[in-house]
Write an enzyme that holds these catalytic residues in place. Structure first.
Site, short mmCIF file in Angstrom:
data_model
loop_
_atom_site.label_atom_id
_atom_site.label_comp_id
_atom_site.label_asym_id
_atom_site.label_seq_id
_atom_site.Cartn_x
_atom_site.Cartn_y
_atom_site.Cartn_z
N LYS A 75 5.70 30.53 3.88
CA LYS A 75 6.98 30.17 3.28
C LYS A 75 7.90 29.48 4.27
O LYS A 75 7.71 29.55 5.49
CB LYS A 75 7.66 31.42 2.71
CG LYS A 75 6.94 32.01 1.50
CD LYS A 75 6.78 31.02 0.36
CE LYS A 75 8.11 30.66 -0.30
NZ LYS A 75 7.92 29.67 -1.40
N HIS A 96 9.73 22.99 0.23
CA HIS A 96 10.57 22.83 -0.97
C HIS A 96 11.98 22.40 -0.58
O HIS A 96 12.99 22.97 -1.02
CB HIS A 96 10.60 24.13 -1.78
CG HIS A 96 9.26 24.61 -2.23
ND1 HIS A 96 8.54 23.96 -3.20
CD2 HIS A 96 8.49 25.66 -1.82
CE1 HIS A 96 7.38 24.59 -3.40
NE2 HIS A 96 7.33 25.61 -2.56
N SER A 134 -0.39 27.42 -7.24
CA SER A 134 0.00 27.17 -8.63
C SER A 134 -0.94 27.88 -9.59
O SER A 134 -0.51 28.38 -10.64
CB SER A 134 -0.01 25.66 -8.92
OG SER A 134 0.98 24.99 -8.15
N VAL A 179 0.01 24.95 -13.06
CA VAL A 179 0.64 26.21 -13.48
C VAL A 179 0.49 26.39 -14.98
O VAL A 179 0.11 27.46 -15.47
CB VAL A 179 2.13 26.23 -13.09
CG1 VAL A 179 2.84 27.42 -13.74
CG2 VAL A 179 2.29 26.31 -11.58
N SER A 220 6.75 16.36 -25.09
CA SER A 220 8.03 16.81 -24.55
C SER A 220 9.16 15.90 -25.01
O SER A 220 9.22 14.71 -24.66
CB SER A 220 7.98 16.83 -23.02
OG SER A 220 9.20 17.30 -22.48
N ALA A 268 9.10 26.95 -11.52
CA ALA A 268 9.68 25.80 -10.83
C ALA A 268 10.92 26.16 -10.03
O ALA A 268 11.55 25.28 -9.45
CB ALA A 268 10.02 24.71 -11.85
N ASP A 270 11.30 27.35 -7.17
CA ASP A 270 11.19 26.88 -5.79
C ASP A 270 11.81 25.50 -5.61
O ASP A 270 12.32 25.18 -4.53
CB ASP A 270 9.72 26.81 -5.36
CG ASP A 270 9.31 28.01 -4.53
OD1 ASP A 270 10.18 28.63 -3.91
OD2 ASP A 270 8.11 28.34 -4.51
N VAL A 298 11.60 34.82 -9.14
CA VAL A 298 11.05 35.11 -7.81
C VAL A 298 10.41 33.85 -7.23
O VAL A 298 9.55 33.23 -7.87
CB VAL A 298 10.04 36.27 -7.88
CG1 VAL A 298 9.35 36.47 -6.52
CG2 VAL A 298 10.74 37.56 -8.31
N ASN A 300 8.54 33.52 -4.54
CA ASN A 300 7.23 33.66 -3.87
C ASN A 300 6.34 34.60 -4.67
O ASN A 300 5.83 35.59 -4.15
CB ASN A 300 7.40 34.13 -2.43
CG ASN A 300 8.11 35.48 -2.31
OD1 ASN A 300 8.98 35.80 -3.10
ND2 ASN A 300 7.76 36.26 -1.30
#
Length: 370
Positions: A75, A96, A134, A179, A220, A268, A270, A298, A300
């Site tokens: 991280k 990130h 992911s 993901v 979308s 997402a 992060d 969260v 991580n």
């Protein structure tokens, strides 16, 4: 090259940047590896295993950072680690930066060479170092979401797969990448009704071909997002623009229309999150409520399953670590364009366009600095 592996300091982060097996290969190639005492314990690797692999064990993080030419982590550095950043140090980890302006400025001010796992990009657009985490996060998202749908954890009290004669839960996944497809596999396997919303028509066709079960695929657009999210029991945010801040696709007004006790889990987060009401949380305090909707942010998630995650991540990163160590930074990135795309900061300059755009800072192509 001297390669350092410090213990992770993020809340409940039990992963470690390399396994003893990876360390052994680095040592066999003539490199020196320094591991902070206890760095691998959360993933089930003892200091003795690292020593047997040829690593040197040091007790303090400061010693590992200051004696290393390259630091490999899991991280991003936290504020207590900023003083260790320095000119000439290679930092190879998840960063990130588009969602972390303070760290961006620290890396620039301190002249650290920062390579982000998540922006190493192959010529076909694949992100080889992001994929394994992911996959973990997508699969975890469903089991975590099912947990919080239970009444005892504040949810609506719905079983994800329902039972004969009773409707299953509605799971909406926004984004059909790594993901998204992994979340869909688990949710469909548990018997949920799954809706995947994706902007790429070809990806939608692929998902429709490879997934089976109670699945709906939707293009979308604002109408499809609103209609789907409003009735969802579990919403999983899985939107990714490599290196950039995630677009805010689910607005706070839409969250307010969701059913009380429904769950939002934004992988997402992060990169800033694709849900307007999401904010980063920790494993210690993973959720909060907005308009009666449980939010899980969260940053991580894979750290909760460190044994699996460490193996998956180290399998992917080790070839790049070896490349950097064997050739040195400049030669390695000159030969490997995918690795070069991973470089976010070098000699005090921002070298990733999306990170620069996120904060209105100057972008300098890496080629100009080599």
């Amino acid at each position: 090259m001297v390669i350092g592996i410090p213990r992770e300091v993020k809340d409940n982060e039990y992963r470690v940047a390399q396994t003893p097996g990876g360390v052994s290969l680095l040592v066999q190639r003539g490199h020196r590896v320094i591991v902070q005492a206890g760095a691998g314990e959360g993933s089930g690797f003892s200091d003795r295993e690292y020593e047997e692999a040829g690593a040197e064990i040091l007790s303090s993080a400061a010693d590992v950072w200051t004696r290393s030419e390259m630091i490999v982590k899991v991280k991003e550095p936290l504020p207590e680690e900023y003083p260790f950043l320095r000119p000439g140090l290679i930092l190879f980890t998840f960063l990130h930066l588009a969602a972390d302006e303070r760290l961006t400025h620290e890396l620039l001010r301190r002249g650290t060479t920062a390579i982000a796992y998540e922006t190493v990009e192959l010529s076909d657009g694949r992100l080889p170092l992001l994929v394994p985490m992911s996959e973990v996060a997508g699969r975890m998202a469903v089991q975590v979401g099912a947990h919080y749908l239970e009444k005892s954890h504040g949810g609506r009290g719905k079983l994800l797969g329902g039972i004969p004669g009773v409707r299953p839960a509605d799971v909406v996944i926004i984004g059909g990448g790594t993901v998204g497809i992994n979340a869909a596999k688990i949710a469909l396997g548990m018997g949920a009704h799954v809706t995947i919303i994706e902007k790429n028509p070809d990806r939608l066709r692929y998902l429709d071909d490879v997934l089976s079960g109670n699945l709906t695929t939707l293009a979308s657009n604002p109408r499809n997002i609103e209609d789907s999210v409003r009735v969802a029991d579990l919403v999983i945010g899985a939107v990714l623009i490599p290196g950039a801040r995630a677009p805010r696709i689910v607005k706070k007004e839409l969250v307010a229309q969701m059913k009380p006790g429904s769950v939002i889990l934004d992988v997402a987060v992060d990169q800033g999150g694709c849900v307007e009401t999401i904010r980063p949380t920790t494993h210690s305090q993973p959720t909060y409520l907005v308009d009666g909707v449980i939010h899980y942010g969260v940053t991580n998630m894979p750290g909760a399953v460190p044994r699996t995650s460490t193996y998956g991540l180290s399998n992917a990163t080790l070839p790049y670590i070896l490349h950097l160590a064997d050739l040195g930074f400049e030669e390695a990135v000159s030969r490997d364009r995918a690795l070069a795309k991973g470089v976010n900061a070098y000699k005090g300059h921002l070298t990733h366009p999306e990170v620069a755009a996120a904060f209105g800072l100057e972008y300098t192509p890496l080629d100009r600095l080599l």
